[in-house]
Design a protein around this motif. Structure first.
Motif, PDB file in Angstrom:
ATOM      1  N   TRP A   1      14.987  -0.427  -1.000  1.00  0.00           N
ATOM      2  CA  TRP A   1      14.016   0.114  -0.494  1.00  0.00           C
ATOM      3  C   TRP A   1      12.813  -0.334  -1.621  1.00  0.00           C
ATOM      4  O   TRP A   1      11.798  -0.611  -1.205  1.00  0.00           O
TER       5      TRP A   1
ATOM      6  N   ALA B   1       9.403  -2.495  -0.603  1.00  0.00           N
ATOM      7  CA  ALA B   1       8.237  -1.818  -1.000  1.00  0.00           C
ATOM      8  C   ALA B   1       7.432  -2.805  -1.692  1.00  0.00           C
ATOM      9  O   ALA B   1       6.059  -3.035  -1.589  1.00  0.00           O
TER      10      ALA B   1
ATOM     11  N   ARG C   1       5.886  -5.963  -0.156  1.00  0.00           N
ATOM     12  CA  ARG C   1       4.641  -5.371   0.901  1.00  0.00           C
ATOM     13  C   ARG C   1       3.696  -5.038   0.233  1.00  0.00           C
ATOM     14  O   ARG C   1       2.371  -5.334   0.566  1.00  0.00           O
ATOM     15  N   ALA C   2       3.536  -4.843  -1.023  1.00  0.00           N
ATOM     16  CA  ALA C   2       2.366  -4.259  -1.929  1.00  0.00           C
ATOM     17  C   ALA C   2       1.750  -5.327  -2.613  1.00  0.00           C
ATOM     18  O   ALA C   2       2.326  -6.623  -2.720  1.00  0.00           O
TER      19      ALA C   2
ATOM     20  N   TRP D   1       4.163  -2.876  -9.138  1.00  0.00           N
ATOM     21  CA  TRP D   1       5.409  -2.543  -8.276  1.00  0.00           C
ATOM     22  C   TRP D   1       6.311  -3.655  -8.327  1.00  0.00           C
ATOM     23  O   TRP D   1       7.413  -3.495  -8.312  1.00  0.00           O
TER      24      TRP D   1
ATOM     25  N   ARG E   1       9.100   8.630   2.203  1.00  0.00           N
ATOM     26  CA  ARG E   1       8.368   8.097   3.642  1.00  0.00           C
ATOM     27  C   ARG E   1       7.599   9.467   4.448  1.00  0.00           C
ATOM     28  O   ARG E   1       6.684   9.241   5.013  1.00  0.00           O
TER      29      ARG E   1
ATOM     30  N   ALA F   1       4.409   3.861  -3.987  1.00  0.00           N
ATOM     31  CA  ALA F   1       5.161   2.476  -3.741  1.00  0.00           C
ATOM     32  C   ALA F   1       5.305   2.223  -2.219  1.00  0.00           C
ATOM     33  O   ALA F   1       5.047   1.253  -1.716  1.00  0.00           O
ATOM     34  N   GLU F   2       5.771   3.416  -1.597  1.00  0.00           N
ATOM     35  CA  GLU F   2       5.962   3.106   0.020  1.00  0.00           C
ATOM     36  C   GLU F   2       4.634   2.878   0.633  1.00  0.00           C
ATOM     37  O   GLU F   2       4.720   2.146   1.442  1.00  0.00           O
TER      38      GLU F   2
ATOM     39  N   GLY G   1       2.337   1.182  -0.639  1.00  0.00           N
ATOM     40  CA  GLY G   1       1.550   0.263  -1.187  1.00  0.00           C
ATOM     41  C   GLY G   1       0.303   0.751  -2.077  1.00  0.00           C
ATOM     42  O   GLY G   1      -0.696  -0.171  -2.267  1.00  0.00           O
TER      43      GLY G   1
END
Length: 510
Positions: A10, A14, A17-18, A33, A186, A220-221, A223
């Protein structure tokens, strides 16, 4: 529903994506991150190099720092089970936790090395030290280990053992899986609507689920960025939010009450914060708090074992409640026979997940406590509450916090709400003390509001107008501060242990 991955997988997704600069500011240290993801690779390899294998436990006794984050995510990526401990633990408790966990490795800040050496059982073979110290391994060296291929980690495997507060006995270690942690993060993001434009703020420690999964992993999820401080300061709270451009903060325990008792300022609403996440904000303060500070609060109800059982999204609000059952849980209120009670009737709050991977996997090494908590296929929270006809849940108090006085049940929550309405009171805790007539008498410990003085006799007269006669406090104790956990919950067992302490005002003696 999307199946949650392991925490290591995960984090990699994450971080990818950030934005490159997005990350966390922890006690003055920054880490992106993406940088944390890379540090987790090195930490995982370092821990495996110590001879640890999947499923082994590692105790962590560290204050919040970027190094603590690297240890957390490195352990998860390596398939090891993290056991974060409270740095404020006394020697007796620390000895119990180290022995109960069975961890062969302990990671600690240098300031805790002596305590770890003194309290470690024979099962501890290696102590990894962060900062200057004479440990077996220096954490800086461990974090410099070259990454290596790692075995896959099962998302259903335990990721962490979180010890409960243990106010009525030894703490219990709740086993939580990788997917349970990711699911909570989430759900928090979806509930709060966090985006990469947000900047979250938390003052809770990293041995606590709120900071871990509803702040660090939630940020973090999404971003988003995160600011994590080690302590809560009511006087500096809003200035900190302004200085860092905070858009969302987490609260628990007495935080909102303490903030509301601060002297008003003309710039109270001049801050970038849009939302707060947590519980409980006293209902009599809720609307004024939102109006005064220009924020919107989202109340939830949950625990370490069952995360967010109920929530109150903006589309379904009822102030004074913790909302209705979330999309992930079924909730009920039952009597002492575990039979559901009618709407509006107090009882014990019980819950069970609607999907796999949302609930804890039992108490480590304690099958008896696990079976008792799960009896009847419901998790028994030990909390007292009431569901209304529309399914909104109101938390009343811990079952053990109900005061039994002369045949009547007194709600500590109700007493605290009435006492808190007095303008001279900044904080309050209600609890029971043994009565010479059997059962208990009602006691309150209060901290005066800034610049105020509490007159116990006047406070009791104030209570007579808002409480039934049997609930009016007998004892009033004025303190400079209440004993609080790092999550700002009152440690009532300490107040009970003090008994009728010197200086306590006794209504019946007057």
């Amino acid at each position: 529903m999307t199946v949650a991955p392991s925490i290591g997988d995960w984090l990699a997704a994450a971080a990818a994506r950030a934005a490159p600069a997005s990350g966390a500011l922890v006690a003055g240290e920054t880490v992106a991150w993406r940088g944390l993801d890379a540090r987790a690779d090195r930490a995982a390899a370092g821990f495996r190099a110590l001879g640890l294998r999947s499923g082994d436990r590692v105790c962590v006794l560290m204050r919040s720092s970027t190094a603590t984050l690297a240890v957390w995510f490195g352990l998860a990526r390596a398939g090891l089970v993290e056991v974060p401990l409270n740095p404020a633990s006394g020697r007796t408790l620390l000895r119990y936790l180290l022995e109960h966990s069975g961890a062969p490795v302990v990671v600690c800040d240098a300031e805790f090395l002596d305590a770890v050496r003194e309290c470690s059982p024979g099962t501890v073979r290696t102590v990894v030290v962060h900062g200057t110290g004479a440990g077996d391994v220096d954490l800086a060296d461990l974090l410099a280990t070259a990454p290596e291929p790692l075995p896959p980690v099962d998302p259903t495997a335990p990721a962490v053992v979180l010890y409960t507060s243990g106010t009525t006995g030894p703490p219990k270690g709740a086993l939580l899986s990788h997917r349970a942690n990711v699911n909570l993060a989430r759900h928090t993001v979806a509930l709060m609507g966090y985006t990469p434009a947000d900047r979250l703020y938390s003052v809770f420690p990293l041995f606590h689920s709120n900071a871990r999964y509803c702040s660090v992993m939630a940020a973090a999820e999404a971003g988003a960025d995160l600011v994590l401080d080690r302590t809560f300061s009511a006087g500096r709270f809003w200035d900190t939010c302004r200085a860092h451009g905070i858009t969302a903060f987490n609260y628990q325990g007495a935080m909102t009450s303490i903030l509301a008792k601060q002297p008003p300022r003309p710039d109270d609403a001049d801050n970038p914060v849009r939302v707060g996440f947590g519980a409980p904000c006293p209902p009599e303060l809720f609307a004024d708090f939102e109006r005064r500070f220009g924020v919107r609060l989202t109340e939830i109800y949950g625990s370490t074992e069952v995360s967010v059982v109920t929530d109150m999204p903006p589309t379904a609000r009822r102030i004074g409640t913790a909302g209705r059952e979330s999309v992930n849980y079924t909730v009920a209120v039952v009597d002492e026979r575990d039979e559901p009670v009618p709407a509006g009737t107090p009882g014990e709050i019980v819950a069970r997940p609607k999907h796999a991977g949302w609930m804890f996997d039992g108490y480590a090494g304690d099958p008896g406590a696990t079976a008792a908590a799960w009896r009847g296929l419901w998790f028994h929270t030990g909390d007292r509450g009431v569901l209304d006809a529309d399914g909104f849940l109101t938390f009343l108090d811990r079952m053990k916090d109900t005061i039994r006085r002369r045949g009547e049940n007194v709600s500590s929550w109700e007493v605290e709400r009435v006492v808190a309405e007095h303008p001279a009171v900044g904080q309050v805790a209600a609890y029971g003390l043994p009565s010479e007539l059997s059962e208990e008498d009602v006691a309150v410990a209060v901290v005066p509001a800034a610049g105020a003085t509490v007159d116990p006799a006047e406070l009791v007269e104030h209570c007579r107008a808002g409480l039934t006669a049997f609930a009016v406090p007998r004892y009033v104790r004025v303190l400079d501060e209440l004993p609080l956990t790092p999550s700002q919950r009152v440690e009532k067992y300490k107040l009970r242990a003090d008994g009728v302490a010197p200086g306590t005002w006794d209504r019946e003696a007057r």
